[in-house]
Scaffold this active site. Structure first.
Site, mmCIF file in Angstrom:
data_model
loop_
_atom_site.group_PDB
_atom_site.id
_atom_site.type_symbol
_atom_site.label_atom_id
_atom_site.label_comp_id
_atom_site.label_asym_id
_atom_site.label_seq_id
_atom_site.Cartn_x
_atom_site.Cartn_y
_atom_site.Cartn_z
ATOM 1 N N ASN A 284 -12.821 -2.422 -6.334
ATOM 2 C CA ASN A 284 -11.447 -2.457 -6.570
ATOM 3 C C ASN A 284 -11.486 -2.956 -8.117
ATOM 4 O O ASN A 284 -11.417 -3.506 -8.508
ATOM 5 C CB ASN A 284 -10.898 -4.540 -5.523
ATOM 6 C CG ASN A 284 -9.484 -4.308 -6.014
ATOM 7 O OD1 ASN A 284 -8.850 -2.751 -6.550
ATOM 8 N ND2 ASN A 284 -8.633 -5.034 -5.382
ATOM 9 N N ARG B 74 -12.542 0.015 -3.555
ATOM 10 C CA ARG B 74 -10.506 -0.186 -2.816
ATOM 11 C C ARG B 74 -9.635 1.173 -3.751
ATOM 12 O O ARG B 74 -9.269 1.035 -4.562
ATOM 13 C CB ARG B 74 -9.880 -0.940 -2.766
ATOM 14 C CG ARG B 74 -8.718 -1.485 -2.395
ATOM 15 C CD ARG B 74 -8.117 -2.353 -2.957
ATOM 16 N NE ARG B 74 -6.952 -2.241 -2.654
ATOM 17 C CZ ARG B 74 -6.358 -3.264 -3.708
ATOM 18 N NH1 ARG B 74 -5.917 -4.536 -4.074
ATOM 19 N NH2 ARG B 74 -4.410 -3.311 -2.659
ATOM 20 N N ARG C 245 8.500 -7.021 -8.162
ATOM 21 C CA ARG C 245 9.698 -6.366 -7.123
ATOM 22 C C ARG C 245 10.785 -6.131 -6.996
ATOM 23 O O ARG C 245 10.670 -7.481 -5.989
ATOM 24 C CB ARG C 245 8.450 -5.849 -7.022
ATOM 25 C CG ARG C 245 7.152 -4.787 -7.315
ATOM 26 C CD ARG C 245 6.365 -4.339 -6.426
ATOM 27 N NE ARG C 245 4.569 -5.241 -6.349
ATOM 28 C CZ ARG C 245 3.874 -5.550 -5.495
ATOM 29 N NH1 ARG C 245 3.816 -4.542 -4.886
ATOM 30 N NH2 ARG C 245 2.814 -5.686 -6.121
ATOM 31 N N GLU D 59 -10.380 -8.877 2.198
ATOM 32 C CA GLU D 59 -10.238 -7.368 2.347
ATOM 33 C C GLU D 59 -11.554 -6.559 2.162
ATOM 34 O O GLU D 59 -12.191 -5.741 2.256
ATOM 35 C CB GLU D 59 -9.040 -6.797 1.198
ATOM 36 C CG GLU D 59 -7.767 -7.319 2.222
ATOM 37 C CD GLU D 59 -6.442 -7.364 0.778
ATOM 38 O OE1 GLU D 59 -6.114 -8.543 0.352
ATOM 39 O OE2 GLU D 59 -5.774 -6.597 0.261
ATOM 40 N N HIS E 41 -1.478 -2.840 2.002
ATOM 41 C CA HIS E 41 -2.574 -4.127 2.364
ATOM 42 C C HIS E 41 -2.990 -3.854 3.516
ATOM 43 O O HIS E 41 -3.182 -4.669 4.527
ATOM 44 C CB HIS E 41 -1.596 -5.301 2.625
ATOM 45 C CG HIS E 41 -0.400 -5.643 1.070
ATOM 46 N ND1 HIS E 41 0.717 -6.764 1.169
ATOM 47 C CD2 HIS E 41 -0.718 -5.233 -0.466
ATOM 48 C CE1 HIS E 41 0.947 -6.315 0.164
ATOM 49 N NE2 HIS E 41 -0.089 -6.614 -0.594
#
Ligand code: ADP
Length: 397
Positions: free
Chosen positions: A7, A90, A241, A385, A180
């Site tokens: 990742n 990823r 955000r 993940e 996600h």
């Protein structure tokens, strides 16, 4: 087979080496400050930990150091890098170019680099850099791209389209892609296993609440809607955000603040969310502490987050015509009983009721916080993940 999951961020590279027979991580770690003075690799393996304070001017040097760590003395878990069957990368955004995990060919690499960067300008170039570095250092090892957005590829048109000119959607690919996905996929499948039913029989809402947060409606094992949009800026407000906001307010803010288009988007990504509302922090632990000390803006930030998340749960129950299970995962979802309670509070009319004592418990695996008289199962499920990326890489090969 052993799969290396990578990742890559712009100055970081996280990895796990997963043994597919046991589905356990043999080793894991992360390089930080790549290309910046003071770079460091923190690596774990064999129950030991080692810190490498070593110059990493680029991702190629970083991946070389990772391979060294995987074979190094007390933390080493392999004898040669040829034991690594494949690398799963990823990738955040796929646009409509990729809908499933994809084996890297020169053409795939070209599409990744030429078409998808503008969809995730912070994330995809970093993933491509990580890919190039691995291809250079591990020639001949199969590379697979696993996209965060793949799980959301099953959304129907009515869910993923914005109300814009259809021709513009076709021309520019402006639509909801979600994010996600690997996490939503993993926890919804784990929930079905825990409940003891087939995914096809269940309507599940998954709340991935972390630095970035998204909520997904999983009907019969498939994503039918998700809160993030064209980019991971949409949906509920997050650490920094803004989440959903009227586009006219964005133009108004840009004008008032004298910001360019790009700077306005940066502002919405980095200066807003609970950090902007509280004026204290993007970290929910700091907000909890502030709220306990009577900081009203911390209380407000937490209230807004709970309220917005709750609204998505209700909306997705409506979209699916019911809900059987609600799942919390990721940094906040797994660790904050306050947020879980705040989100569920008032959802009793949907049959959602949590056991408040059980909600305060901590557990390594799945924590069942369903109240005895709740119709809907409420579960806390640690996400993984990396395991999904490893599984999909192995499956593809
Ligand atoms: P990322 O999106 O970067 O993967 P994570 O899923 O790791 O993020 O979530 C990180 C966030 O989880 C932190 O910013 C923090 O707000 C939150 N978090 C972690 N532990 C706790 C805790 N004990 N209580 C409340 N929030 C927590």
């Amino acid at each position: 087979m052993k799969i290396l999951v990578v990742n890559a961020g712009s100055s970081s590279l996280k990895y796990q080496l997963i043994d597919m027979e046991t589905e356990k991580a043999l080793a894991k770690g992360g390089c930080e400050r790549i290309g910046i003075p003071g770079s460091v690799l923190k690596a774990k393996g064999n129950g030991n930990e080692k810190v490498y304070e070593q110059d990493m001017p680029n991702h190629k040097v970083a991946i070389e150091l990772v391979l060294h760590a995987l074979q190094d003395g007390e933390i080493g878990v392999i004898k040669s890098m040829h034991e690594i069957g494949a690398v799963g990368h990823r990738v955040v955004a796929s646009g409509e170019y990729f809908t499933k995990p994809t084996l890297v060919t020169p053409e795939v690499q070209k599409t990744l680099e030429e078409k998808t960067f503008e969809l995730a300008p912070l994330h995809n170039p970093a993933a491509a850099t990580g890919l190039r570095a691995c291809m250079e250092v591990m020639p001949g090892t199969p590379m697979v791209l696993v996209f965060d957005s793949s799980f959301h590829a099953t959304m129907p048109e009515k869910a993923y389209l914005y109300g814009i000119d259809y021709d513009d959607y076709k021309k520019y690919g402006v639509r909801k892609y979600g994010a996600h996905g690997t996490s939503h996929k993993f926890v919804s499948a784990e929930a079905a296993k825990y409940i003891g039913k087939k995914p096809e029989e269940l309507k599940i809402v998954t709340c991935h609440l972390g630095n970035g947060s998204s909520i997904t409606a999983v009907d019969g094992g498939k994503c039918i809607d998700t809160s993030m949009g064209f980019t991971p800026l949409a949906g509920v407000m997050m650490g920094t955000r803004s989440g959903d906001i009227d586009a006219s307010a964005v133009e108004f803010l840009a004008r008032k603040k004298g910001l360019s288009h790009a700077d306005t988007v940066t502002y919405l990504n980095k200066k807003c969310g609970v950090a902007g509302i509280s004026g204290v922090s993007s970290d929910f632990r700091d907000l909890d502490a502030g709220a306990k000390n009577g900081n009203k803006r911390c209380v407000l930030a937490l209230d807004m987050f709970n309220y917005q998340t709750k609204k998505f749960v209700g909306a997705y129950a409506a979209a699916m015509g019911g809900i059987d299970c609600l799942v919390f995962t990721a940094g906040i979802g797994e660790n904050s009983p306050h947020i879980r309670e705040g989100v569920c509070d008032g959802l009793e009319f949907l049959g959602i009721k949590i056991d408040k004592k059980q909600n305060l418990m901590r557990k390594d695996g799945i924590l069942d916080i369903t109240a005895k008289d709740s119709r809907v199962k409420v579960l806390v499920i640690p996400t993984n993940e990396e395991l999904v990326i490893a599984r999909e890489t192995a499956q593809l090969l």
